[in-house]
Design an enzyme around this catalytic site. Structure first.
Site, PDB file in Angstrom:
ATOM      1  N   SER A  62     176.496  66.528  38.307  1.00  0.00           N
ATOM      2  CA  SER A  62     176.357  65.462  39.318  1.00  0.00           C
ATOM      3  C   SER A  62     175.922  65.770  40.744  1.00  0.00           C
ATOM      4  O   SER A  62     175.622  64.986  41.495  1.00  0.00           O
ATOM      5  CB  SER A  62     177.546  64.687  39.144  1.00  0.00           C
ATOM      6  OG  SER A  62     177.828  64.101  37.963  1.00  0.00           O
ATOM      7  N   LYS A  65     172.783  64.008  41.498  1.00  0.00           N
ATOM      8  CA  LYS A  65     172.884  62.566  42.106  1.00  0.00           C
ATOM      9  C   LYS A  65     172.693  62.525  43.566  1.00  0.00           C
ATOM     10  O   LYS A  65     172.167  61.292  43.995  1.00  0.00           O
ATOM     11  CB  LYS A  65     174.126  61.914  41.701  1.00  0.00           C
ATOM     12  CG  LYS A  65     174.291  61.965  40.174  1.00  0.00           C
ATOM     13  CD  LYS A  65     175.942  61.679  40.026  1.00  0.00           C
ATOM     14  CE  LYS A  65     176.147  61.501  38.531  1.00  0.00           C
ATOM     15  NZ  LYS A  65     177.818  61.333  38.286  1.00  0.00           N
ATOM     16  N   TYR A 189     168.292  61.069  32.701  1.00  0.00           N
ATOM     17  CA  TYR A 189     169.533  61.358  33.428  1.00  0.00           C
ATOM     18  C   TYR A 189     169.905  62.687  32.986  1.00  0.00           C
ATOM     19  O   TYR A 189     170.157  63.542  33.534  1.00  0.00           O
ATOM     20  CB  TYR A 189     170.413  60.070  33.327  1.00  0.00           C
ATOM     21  CG  TYR A 189     171.602  60.415  33.781  1.00  0.00           C
ATOM     22  CD1 TYR A 189     172.088  60.473  35.072  1.00  0.00           C
ATOM     23  CD2 TYR A 189     172.900  60.674  32.924  1.00  0.00           C
ATOM     24  CE1 TYR A 189     173.458  60.840  35.821  1.00  0.00           C
ATOM     25  CE2 TYR A 189     174.139  61.016  33.234  1.00  0.00           C
ATOM     26  CZ  TYR A 189     174.365  61.087  34.652  1.00  0.00           C
ATOM     27  OH  TYR A 189     175.557  61.289  35.074  1.00  0.00           O
ATOM     28  N   TYR A 237     184.335  61.274  43.611  1.00  0.00           N
ATOM     29  CA  TYR A 237     185.071  60.098  42.697  1.00  0.00           C
ATOM     30  C   TYR A 237     186.361  59.702  43.226  1.00  0.00           C
ATOM     31  O   TYR A 237     186.412  59.724  44.329  1.00  0.00           O
ATOM     32  CB  TYR A 237     185.030  60.707  41.116  1.00  0.00           C
ATOM     33  CG  TYR A 237     183.748  61.245  40.805  1.00  0.00           C
ATOM     34  CD1 TYR A 237     182.491  60.597  40.743  1.00  0.00           C
ATOM     35  CD2 TYR A 237     183.800  62.713  40.557  1.00  0.00           C
ATOM     36  CE1 TYR A 237     181.357  61.130  40.548  1.00  0.00           C
ATOM     37  CE2 TYR A 237     182.486  63.435  40.080  1.00  0.00           C
ATOM     38  CZ  TYR A 237     181.610  62.660  40.071  1.00  0.00           C
ATOM     39  OH  TYR A 237     180.080  63.368  39.887  1.00  0.00           O
ATOM     40  N   VAL A 255     180.244  68.465  37.275  1.00  0.00           N
ATOM     41  CA  VAL A 255     181.063  68.951  36.239  1.00  0.00           C
ATOM     42  C   VAL A 255     180.912  70.290  35.823  1.00  0.00           C
ATOM     43  O   VAL A 255     181.497  70.873  34.957  1.00  0.00           O
ATOM     44  CB  VAL A 255     181.247  67.764  35.114  1.00  0.00           C
ATOM     45  CG1 VAL A 255     180.083  67.863  34.179  1.00  0.00           C
ATOM     46  CG2 VAL A 255     182.495  67.489  34.595  1.00  0.00           C
TER      47      VAL A 255
HETATM   48  N1  GLN Z   1     176.167  64.930  33.134  1.00  0.00           N
HETATM   49  C1  GLN Z   1     177.251  64.758  33.527  1.00  0.00           C
HETATM   50  C2  GLN Z   1     177.691  63.326  32.769  1.00  0.00           C
HETATM   51  O1  GLN Z   1     176.935  62.467  32.962  1.00  0.00           O
HETATM   52  C3  GLN Z   1     177.526  64.650  34.956  1.00  0.00           C
HETATM   53  C4  GLN Z   1     178.930  64.166  35.472  1.00  0.00           C
HETATM   54  C5  GLN Z   1     179.555  64.900  36.388  1.00  0.00           C
HETATM   55  O2  GLN Z   1     178.963  66.095  36.929  1.00  0.00           O
HETATM   56  N2  GLN Z   1     180.579  64.543  37.014  1.00  0.00           N
HETATM   57  O3  GLN Z   1     178.865  62.969  32.369  1.00  0.00           O
END
Ligand code: GLN
Length: 304
Positions: A62, A65, A189, A237, A255
């Site tokens: 993430s 993002k 994605y 988050y 993550v």
């Molecule tokens: N690729 C992971 C997902 O879409 C990214 C989520 C994350 O890093 N929090 O679940």
């Protein structure tokens, strides 16, 4: 001073009894050794200081993002906000109910549903292959290093087990907030999340968000401001309030245990420790940033 601080944090955190748990919903991530730790800091004068396993690659997850948001703001400006909100949430990063409550408009671009919409916007008028090439190119340009690639095994692994993301994509499609087929948008994605780099490269990649030399002209300054505000309020988050309280500057977690954190005008900081806390953010990464922030007085809420 900075070098000593990083070395101290590295030594202390390697001894930490509770390292958190590696994510296991993506099988490729479940394989990662949790006993790894790296930190790297780029400063305004061009200096970079690193410690620990700073040349070991990990997937951005993430953290990517922040980069796709930068690209989408560059391309669509405020038009992007028709499709995705800018508010924090007290629900998890992959919450379905949050999306339903919003009538198909994700709360912000950093929860999974919001990031999927941003990737869908980047796909407009392009093939997934070209879109991914643009995303990788953007990250390479931000780092100033062409040696950055996608880990295809990671992307495949998530494609098979990422049922929650499939449900979010289908929900978005049902509310007309996804232009492309779920397979195309999610395929892109998952690959964007699987871009690999090391801690040293990640700190360099954040220079344009910190306003340091080496990345000034990636996007307009007003977009940098927006991204930093969103990283502060939504980048961790439902753990964003806790992160702001403890660390005090914007950050985007992934993550895989990576965090890119920005001290505006002062530093771009990357940390990587694969074990996660209950919010899905790096446990030791957060602790490391908290200690760094205290030692350097880098919280944006510090008054001296
Ligand atoms: N690729 C992971 C997902 O879409 C990214 C989520 C994350 O890093 N929090 O679940």
């Amino acid at each position: 001073m900075l070098e000593e601080t990083l070395n101290r944090i590295n030594t202390e955190l390697r001894e930490a009894p509770d390292k958190g748990l590696v994510a296991d919903y993506i099988p490729e991530l479940a394989k990662i050794d949790p006993n790894q730790f790296a930190m790297s800091v780029c400063l305004a004068d061009g200096q970079q200081v690193s410690c620990g396993d700073f040349t070991t690659n990990f997937s951005m997850q993430s953290v990517s993002k922040a980069f796709t948001l930068a690209m989408a703001l560059g391309r669509y400006g405020d038009g992007l906000w028709k499709r995705v909100g800018r508010e924090p949430t007290s629900n998890a990063f992959n919450s379905v109910v949050d999306l339903e409550l919003g009538g198909g408009k994700p709360r912000n671009p950093f929860v999974n549903a919001g990031a999927i919409v941003v990737t869908d916007a980047l796909l407009s008028g392009r093939t997934p292959k070209d879109t991914l090439a643009e995303i990788v190119q953007f990250v390479r340009a931000a780092v100033g290093d062409g040696d950055i690639y996608i880990n295809h095994d990671m992307a495949r692994s998530e494609n098979i087990t990422g049922h929650r993301n499939w449900s979010l994509a289908h929900f978005l499609k049902s509310t007309d907030n996804l232009e492309h087929e779920c397979e195309l948008t999610l395929g892109t994605y998952f690959h964007q999340c699987s871009i690999e780099l090391n801690c040293q490269q990640l700190a360099r990649a954040g220079r344009f968000l910190a306003g340091l030399s080496g990345g000034h002209d990636m996007i307009a300054n007003r977009h940098v401001r927006s991204i930093n505000a969103l990283m502060m309020t939504c980048g961790h988050y439902d753990g964003s309030g806790e992160f702001a309280y403890r660390v005090g500057f914007p950050g985007k977690s992934g993550v895989s245990g990576g965090i890119l954190a920005i001290v505006p005008g002062v530093a771009s900081v990357a940390v990587w420790a694969p074990g996660l806390n209950s919010f899905g953010n790096s446990q030791l990464g957060t602790l490391a940033l908290e200690r760094l922030s205290l030692a350097m007085s880098w919280s944006v809420f510090d008054t001296k």
